[in-house]
Design a protein around this motif. Structure first.
Motif, PDB file in Angstrom:
ATOM      1  N   ASN A   1      53.430  20.371  77.128  1.00  0.00           N
ATOM      2  CA  ASN A   1      53.843  20.263  75.731  1.00  0.00           C
ATOM      3  C   ASN A   1      54.883  21.325  75.372  1.00  0.00           C
ATOM      4  OD1 ASN A   1      52.293  22.737  74.967  1.00  0.00           O
ATOM      5  ND2 ASN A   1      50.560  21.444  75.571  1.00  0.00           N
ATOM      6  N   ASN A   2      55.143  21.458  74.072  1.00  0.00           N
ATOM      7  CA  ASN A   2      56.248  22.307  73.623  1.00  0.00           C
ATOM      8  C   ASN A   2      55.850  23.721  73.212  1.00  0.00           C
ATOM      9  OD1 ASN A   2      54.970  21.911  71.163  1.00  0.00           O
ATOM     10  ND2 ASN A   2      56.620  20.701  70.248  1.00  0.00           N
TER      11      ASN A   2
ATOM     12  N   PHE B   1      57.699  29.273  71.671  1.00  0.00           N
ATOM     13  CA  PHE B   1      57.698  30.736  71.773  1.00  0.00           C
ATOM     14  C   PHE B   1      59.111  31.262  72.033  1.00  0.00           C
ATOM     15  CE2 PHE B   1      57.762  34.232  74.887  1.00  0.00           C
ATOM     16  CZ  PHE B   1      57.213  35.250  74.123  1.00  0.00           C
ATOM     17  N   LEU B   2      59.802  30.650  72.977  1.00  0.00           N
ATOM     18  CA  LEU B   2      61.161  31.075  73.314  1.00  0.00           C
ATOM     19  C   LEU B   2      62.129  30.758  72.181  1.00  0.00           C
ATOM     20  CD1 LEU B   2      63.237  32.169  75.323  1.00  0.00           C
ATOM     21  CD2 LEU B   2      63.328  29.888  76.373  1.00  0.00           C
ATOM     22  N   GLY B   3      61.978  29.585  71.586  1.00  0.00           N
ATOM     23  CA  GLY B   3      62.877  29.172  70.512  1.00  0.00           C
ATOM     24  C   GLY B   3      62.784  30.063  69.288  1.00  0.00           C
TER      25      GLY B   3
ATOM     26  N   SER C   1      58.230  21.951  62.182  1.00  0.00           N
ATOM     27  CA  SER C   1      59.024  23.180  62.266  1.00  0.00           C
ATOM     28  C   SER C   1      58.876  23.825  63.641  1.00  0.00           C
ATOM     29  CB  SER C   1      58.626  24.159  61.159  1.00  0.00           C
ATOM     30  OG  SER C   1      57.255  24.481  61.226  1.00  0.00           O
ATOM     31  N   ASP C   2      57.687  23.738  64.232  1.00  0.00           N
ATOM     32  CA  ASP C   2      57.498  24.247  65.596  1.00  0.00           C
ATOM     33  C   ASP C   2      58.356  23.465  66.591  1.00  0.00           C
ATOM     34  OD1 ASP C   2      55.684  26.086  64.669  1.00  0.00           O
ATOM     35  OD2 ASP C   2      53.902  24.998  65.343  1.00  0.00           O
TER      36      ASP C   2
ATOM     37  N   VAL D   1      63.034  22.698  70.384  1.00  0.00           N
ATOM     38  CA  VAL D   1      64.311  22.044  70.699  1.00  0.00           C
ATOM     39  C   VAL D   1      65.404  23.087  70.919  1.00  0.00           C
ATOM     40  CG1 VAL D   1      66.158  20.599  69.741  1.00  0.00           C
ATOM     41  CG2 VAL D   1      63.777  19.850  69.575  1.00  0.00           C
ATOM     42  N   ILE D   2      65.392  24.149  70.112  1.00  0.00           N
ATOM     43  CA  ILE D   2      66.372  25.232  70.278  1.00  0.00           C
ATOM     44  C   ILE D   2      66.231  25.863  71.662  1.00  0.00           C
ATOM     45  CG2 ILE D   2      66.958  27.573  69.491  1.00  0.00           C
ATOM     46  CD1 ILE D   2      66.275  26.574  66.631  1.00  0.00           C
TER      47      ILE D   2
END
Length: 230
Positions: A38-39, A44-46, A115-116, A121-122
């Motif tokens: 999953n994302n 966390f990185l974004g 929003s997460d 995606v970023i």
């Protein structure tokens, strides 16, 4: 599967970026309720990338502002409310992959999930290309929200004004307490109490997010004190 691919192509057009790795995009739009892949790690990185890019943008644009003012602007520009607006403009709710239970519970409309996903995606853009490419996309997505906040940069938000006033009087900082949450998951309303014990002041603020409710409660406290937001 062809329909899914077409949907993702449309999403990429809205985003302004075409992914080399569709796997990264799919993972960025997959909630933990749908798969173990999953994302969450991408989120966390974004989050870090988003804060860095926004800080860099503000640092370069406002070379005369002190650190405290830059931090305040960044917190106004990058928050769950602005990310939800971006998610809404990208129609992420049409692409987010959810588990059956989460979908039945209206997860595709839940601001926190959407929003997460923006943060994920970023991160996916960064891993798929480069920092400069990511910066270009982020600034493009955030600019309308950054500009709208900067227009009012000379006006401090109520929470900041209240905090600075209390500090100047050597009082304790206000305490914000969540009193009630109501409404469906995708359309919640928050009731927050602002307590200033030394002044025997208690106010209630209501808003579509905790942040907005806290600001409204702080504004009412300022009115009781007899101090306008400046």
């Amino acid at each position: 599967m062809a329909k899914l691919k077409a949907n993702f192509n449309h999403f990429c057009n809205l985003l302004g970026y075409q992914f080399n790795s569709k796997y990264l995009l799919v993972q960025a739009l997959t909630h933990r309720s749908a798969s173990n892949k999953n994302n969450e790690r991408l989120e966390f990185l974004g989050d870090s990338l988003l804060n860095l890019i926004t800080a860099e943008f503000l640092f370069q644009k406002f070379s005369d502002l002190p650190e405290g003012e830059l931090s305040r602007l960044r917190s106004q520009c990058v928050n769950k409310d602005s990310l939800f607006k971006i998610a809404d403009s990208l129609r992420i709710k049409d692409y987010i992959q959810l588990g059956v239970g989460e979908k039945m519970g209206g997860g595709q409309n839940r601001p926190s999930i959407l929003s997460d996903a923006v943060e994920a995606v970023i991160a996916a853009i960064y891993l798929d290309s480069s920092y400069e490419n990511t910066r270009r996309i982020v600034i493009s997505l955030l600019e309308q929200y950054i500009v709208s906040e900067i227009k009012y940069s000379s006006t401090k938000d109520p929470k900041t004004t209240l905090q600075e006033y209390l500090q100047s009087k050597r009082y304790h900082l206000p305490v914000y307490v969540l009193i009630e949450t109501s409404g469906m998951a995708h359309d919640q309303s928050f009731k927050i109490e602002c307590q200033i014990k030394e002044l025997h002041i208690s106010t209630i603020g209501i808003g579509k997010s905790r942040r907005i409710a806290e600001q409204n409660a702080a504004n009412l406290a300022l009115q009781k004190i007899g101090k306008t937001n400046e």
